[in-house]
Scaffold this motif. Sequence first.
Motif, PDB file in Angstrom:
ATOM      1  N   PHE A  35       0.832  -1.201   0.000  1.00 18.28           N
ATOM      2  CA  PHE A  35       0.000   0.000   0.000  1.00 18.28           C
ATOM      3  C   PHE A  35       0.868   1.254   0.000  1.00 18.28           C
ATOM      4  CE2 PHE A  35      -2.948   2.997   2.229  1.00 18.28           C
ATOM      5  CZ  PHE A  35      -3.856   3.093   1.199  1.00 18.28           C
ATOM      6  N   SER A  36       1.947   1.235   0.766  1.00 20.99           N
ATOM      7  CA  SER A  36       2.861   2.379   0.806  1.00 20.99           C
ATOM      8  C   SER A  36       3.541   2.582  -0.545  1.00 20.99           C
ATOM      9  CB  SER A  36       3.920   2.175   1.884  1.00 20.99           C
ATOM     10  OG  SER A  36       3.336   2.139   3.148  1.00 20.99           O
ATOM     11  N   ASN A  37       3.916   1.503  -1.201  1.00 18.13           N
ATOM     12  CA  ASN A  37       4.551   1.621  -2.516  1.00 18.13           C
ATOM     13  C   ASN A  37       3.595   2.206  -3.549  1.00 18.13           C
ATOM     14  OD1 ASN A  37       7.031   0.692  -1.691  1.00 18.13           O
ATOM     15  ND2 ASN A  37       6.580  -1.442  -2.196  1.00 18.13           N
ATOM     16  N   ILE A  38       2.325   1.818  -3.493  1.00 17.86           N
ATOM     17  CA  ILE A  38       1.334   2.378  -4.417  1.00 17.86           C
ATOM     18  C   ILE A  38       1.202   3.874  -4.194  1.00 17.86           C
ATOM     19  CG2 ILE A  38      -1.137   2.419  -4.964  1.00 17.86           C
ATOM     20  CD1 ILE A  38      -1.127  -0.617  -4.458  1.00 17.86           C
ATOM     21  N   LEU A  39       1.125   4.285  -2.932  1.00 14.93           N
ATOM     22  CA  LEU A  39       1.001   5.711  -2.639  1.00 14.93           C
ATOM     23  C   LEU A  39       2.266   6.469  -3.011  1.00 14.93           C
ATOM     24  CD1 LEU A  39      -0.863   5.590   0.773  1.00 14.93           C
ATOM     25  CD2 LEU A  39      -1.803   6.150  -1.469  1.00 14.93           C
ATOM     26  N   LYS A  40       3.431   5.833  -2.873  1.00 19.67           N
ATOM     27  CA  LYS A  40       4.680   6.486  -3.252  1.00 19.67           C
ATOM     28  C   LYS A  40       4.756   6.690  -4.760  1.00 19.67           C
ATOM     29  CE  LYS A  40       7.507   4.924   0.602  1.00 19.67           C
ATOM     30  NZ  LYS A  40       8.628   4.065   1.015  1.00 19.67           N
ATOM     31  N   VAL A  41       4.191   5.767  -5.533  1.00 23.49           N
ATOM     32  CA  VAL A  41       4.188   5.920  -6.989  1.00 23.49           C
ATOM     33  C   VAL A  41       3.389   7.154  -7.385  1.00 23.49           C
ATOM     34  CG1 VAL A  41       3.287   4.906  -9.125  1.00 23.49           C
ATOM     35  CG2 VAL A  41       4.577   3.501  -7.535  1.00 23.49           C
ATOM     36  N   PHE A  42       2.234   7.351  -6.764  1.00 21.55           N
ATOM     37  CA  PHE A  42       1.405   8.508  -7.088  1.00 21.55           C
ATOM     38  C   PHE A  42       1.961   9.799  -6.495  1.00 21.55           C
ATOM     39  CE2 PHE A  42      -1.870   5.204  -7.699  1.00 21.55           C
ATOM     40  CZ  PHE A  42      -2.253   5.541  -8.974  1.00 21.55           C
ATOM     41  N   GLY A  43       2.792   9.700  -5.461  1.00 20.61           N
ATOM     42  CA  GLY A  43       3.271  10.884  -4.776  1.00 20.61           C
ATOM     43  C   GLY A  43       4.733  11.198  -4.968  1.00 20.61           C
ATOM     44  N   ASN A  44       5.358  10.706  -6.018  1.00 17.62           N
ATOM     45  CA  ASN A  44       6.773  10.975  -6.288  1.00 17.62           C
ATOM     46  C   ASN A  44       7.671  10.614  -5.109  1.00 17.62           C
ATOM     47  OD1 ASN A  44       6.316  11.944  -8.893  1.00 17.62           O
ATOM     48  ND2 ASN A  44       5.930  14.014  -8.145  1.00 17.62           N
ATOM     49  N   GLY A  45       7.390   9.484  -4.473  1.00 14.62           N
ATOM     50  CA  GLY A  45       8.218   9.011  -3.376  1.00 14.62           C
ATOM     51  C   GLY A  45       7.722   9.391  -1.993  1.00 14.62           C
TER      52      GLY A  45
END
Length: 77
Positions: A35-45
Amino acid sequence: MSFLAPMVICGLLLTLCAAVGIFPGVTVELLTDAFSNILKVFGNGRIWEGVLVIAIACGFVGGMFETFNFYYYQNMN
């Protein structure tokens, strides 16, 4: 509402995963990392920037839907 709902849901999911991870014998690290990786993809890290991007997109779509319904039901009556 279209903007706040995704922010609340993402925040609750992250908090729940962190809270459950405290208890021994429970492994939700894979879910939390995914879930964190998905959010990092949308949020530039950055996780919270990803939540904000998703919330803005949902708010935009919700606003378009409300505008469509307003004009559609205005012409029917």
